[in-house]
Structures are given as structure tokens and as C-alpha cells.
Design an enzyme around this catalytic site. Sequence first.
Site: not given
Length: 532
Positions: A269, A304, A376
Amino acid sequence: MSSRARRLLDLDPSTVRRARTLARRAGKPVVDLARSHTTVSVERATLRLAGLSGADHEGVPWVNHLVDAVRADTGLEHGVTTPVWDALRRDEAPDLLTLAQKASSGSVSFRLPEGRDATAARKAARTALARGIRTIDRQRATRDRLVRRHGNPARTPWIYLIVATGDIHEDIPQAQQAAREGADVIAVIRSTGQSLLDFVPEGATREGYAGTYATQENFRLMRAALDDSSKELGRYVRLTNYASGLCMPEIAALAGLERLDMMLNDSMYGILFRDINPVRTFVDQRFSRQVHARAGIIINTGEDNYLTTADAVEAAHTVTVSQLLNEYFAKEAGLQDWQLGLGHAFEINPEVPDSFRLELAHALLARQLFPDAPLKWMPPTKHMTGDVFRGYLLDGFFNLVGAMTGQGILLVGMMTEAVVTPWLSDRDLALQNVRYVMDAAGGLTEDFHPPRDGLIQTRARQVLGEAVDLLEAIVHDTDTAGDPPLLAAIADGTFGQMRRPASKGKGLDGVVRTADGYDNPATTMLEEGATR
């Protein structure tokens, strides 16, 4: 993979094994790279585990002063601990804090000891670091005791809700009220831009933009408040923050010391979305995950985010590849399946035909590839338009997919997402949405079986096949710069359409190749405990 998982999607077991083998082959050169480097943040985290805290009158942490001084005198190729404990043994200062204070004014010098002096310094450093590791072990034992006393939530998925006003003293009552309303996990969003600070702020903070600063004192205050809520509600309420950015290892260490339960901790990320140097990130994430493994912390990964910059249908396989890589990196660092909150998201454009069915296929694929992981599941954000009625419906669809596929951690979606900062009433409505869907359809995971060779099975197999093809391409790529193939793929924009070369990015100047004889007692002890 369980036999039920194979029946649900009819995945070829050999294809699944091939995917994991390729992820391991792609990831191992990066692990080897991480093992042969350290960073200023790893060394600062080590000093924090040894008990050094606090900051000067300008807010510069003492760990920064001490690491910078050692680096100036001896370099960090052999680690920070041997020169520091050598200085303490030479009576340069009576304790770590005083040594750091003297280092900040340039009134102490450091050396690389040899022979018996080096042996004695390393022994003293290990003794000091062992106290920090024992504190983490005690905090883990405390969590286990409180879970036995108060109990876990009566059902899954755990409801994950964000609270962050910028003021920790305002966050606390909001977090406690959110727990009363049904939240099982409270996530305190970090203030915008903290990931790019190369230091950890000190103390309780009362201002922050779009979030609250991650500090040790803020961790302590919120953990104590949620312990009170756990006692009040009769269930253990979990606390989440962010171990990412330039201070990833330090924040992980503080989380372990203050008993946080979950930490956002993705392997890529920071590289993709904060332009942090790839080598810096992979070195830091390995150390941070070793701490999380020891502390019994569940990590949340950030797949995500890829779907906010790339198309959620076309790029679905990149999410699967990242999940497989995150799994490999996590397990190599000592994390177990129950600690892998691998990420995925409900981000397909609602105007796409069969969008719900495609979301169901993607979510079910993740669930079946990682049957023992508390995945998640992230709500829609990219295609929220400001129409709160449409947004509320999309969140309901999102919750339904979570119910049908047995997700472990469900982030509560807000109908005003990406439009305004949600009001407390928005949160109440969002929690009502979750409660309705879970009460009405929470058991669907037991009944839902997609038709053989229907759209859902076919789409899941297609995404898995594309993931294997991408991993094959990564592993067999020959990079002229000599970088590991995964770093070359990141540089080419494979994930999230972000091009991040290994020779650039924020924090590169804080990366150090270790020398023969490099010593870090924290890493040694964490690796010794990796199989616990």
C-alpha cells in the site's frame, strides 16, 4: 482447501497450489532483500522496544536523535544497538534517555566495539530488548484473559466501524457509543499525511485532519476506554490503527506494547499509494509483521485500494495476486491464518450488468482461497454519488454479499461515503442496515451454493486463472536493472496502475544494506518466537 470449498466454486486444487507456489517464488527474493537491509525506522522501533520514549521541546522523538547520531558516527550497517549499549557500558550516560539527550546536543560519541567489548554490548542490548518483548507477551496474555472473561461477539462477521475526529478526547466517547450501538472493532483513522512523517508524534493529540494521530499515548487512552466498554457490554471490543508509512515498524511496536488488536498492514500500500520507496516498505513490513505475530495482532491488508484506481472487473485478478503475496509475506514473518485479515472490496460499477453476481463471485473466491482467514470486506466508495438512498441500497447489497460468503470482518459502509464527513446519525443508520441484513440473512453462507458452471463459478475460475497467469509473468520477468521480479512488476504499474521503481520514492535515504555481523536483538528474538 476444504472439500466444501471445492464444491462451492469447483476450483481445480492443482491451480490453487500453483498459485501459492508462484506467490512464494515471487515473494522469496523480496524477503531475501529485506533480510539483507535495515532502515532507520526498524532501528528506531528497536530502541522503542528497549524502553526509549519521549521527545524534545520541538517534538522530535529521542529515538530519532539517537539513531541519527549513531548513523553519523558509525553508520547503521551493524545496527544501532551495539554502539548504543557500548556507550552505556562506557558510562557515556546512565540510561538510554540521558544518552539520547546527550546525543541530540552532540556531547557523546559512538563507536563500533570489537572483541569482548562487542560481545558485552550485544549481551546488554539483548537483556534490554527482552524486557520489551516480555511486555508484548504480557499484553497478549492480557488480551486472551479479557476475551475469556468478556467473550467474543456472539456472531460473525465482526462489525468494524471507523471513529476519528482528530481529537483523541472526542474520539473516546464516540468510540464507546459506537460499541454500545453494535461495533465490535473500533478503527481510529490516522490523521491525513501521517504516513509520510518520518517520526512518530508524542503524547495525546487534540488536532488532526480527517483523523487522529497515531501515538503511544493515544493508543493507551483508547485501549483503556475500550476495556471499560468491554466490561460494560460483556464482550471484548477490539481496537485498530495503522502500521503503515515511513514509521511502520515503530507504530507496530507501540501497538504491541499498548495491546491493540488489529493493525492495517499491507505489503504494498505505501509503495503504490504514498510513493514510499519499495525496498524501505518491504524491509519495514517484515519487521512490523514479526511484531504483530508475536503480539497476536490481526493484520488488515489493503487490496481494496487497487480498485479505487483500477477497474474492479478488469483488475480483479490483481487483488487475488496481492492477497496471495500478502499471505506469503505474513506467514514468512510468523503470522498464522487467524491473523490474516486479507482485504477485498465491493467496488464494481453498479451500472455493469450482473455487478452483484460478479461481486459475489469475487468475494466467494477470496473466501474459498483463504478459508481460515478472517477476511476484511470493504464497502462501496468509488461509485457513491451523493444519492444517499442509492448509497444505502448499495451498502445493503454489500452487507448481503458479506452474509452470503462468510466474511470475518465487515467494515460499515456509510450512505454519505465520499460526499461529506458522516454525521453520527449516518453511523446509526449504517449500523441498522448491517443489523437488519445479518439478522435476516446471516445464515445464508450455510445455504448458498452457486450453480455448477454458472456465472459465479465461471467468473471465479476465470479470475483465479488470470491471477496465475500474472504470477507466471512476474516470476519469469527478467529485469535489466537486476531488481527482484516483483519489484520490477511494481515498477511497471502492475498493481493499481501505479508505477513505482525501486530506485525512487520517499524514505529511500533511510534504507541501509547490512554488513556482516549486523545485530538486532529484537529481530533475533522475534524470529526465535515465530513458530509460537
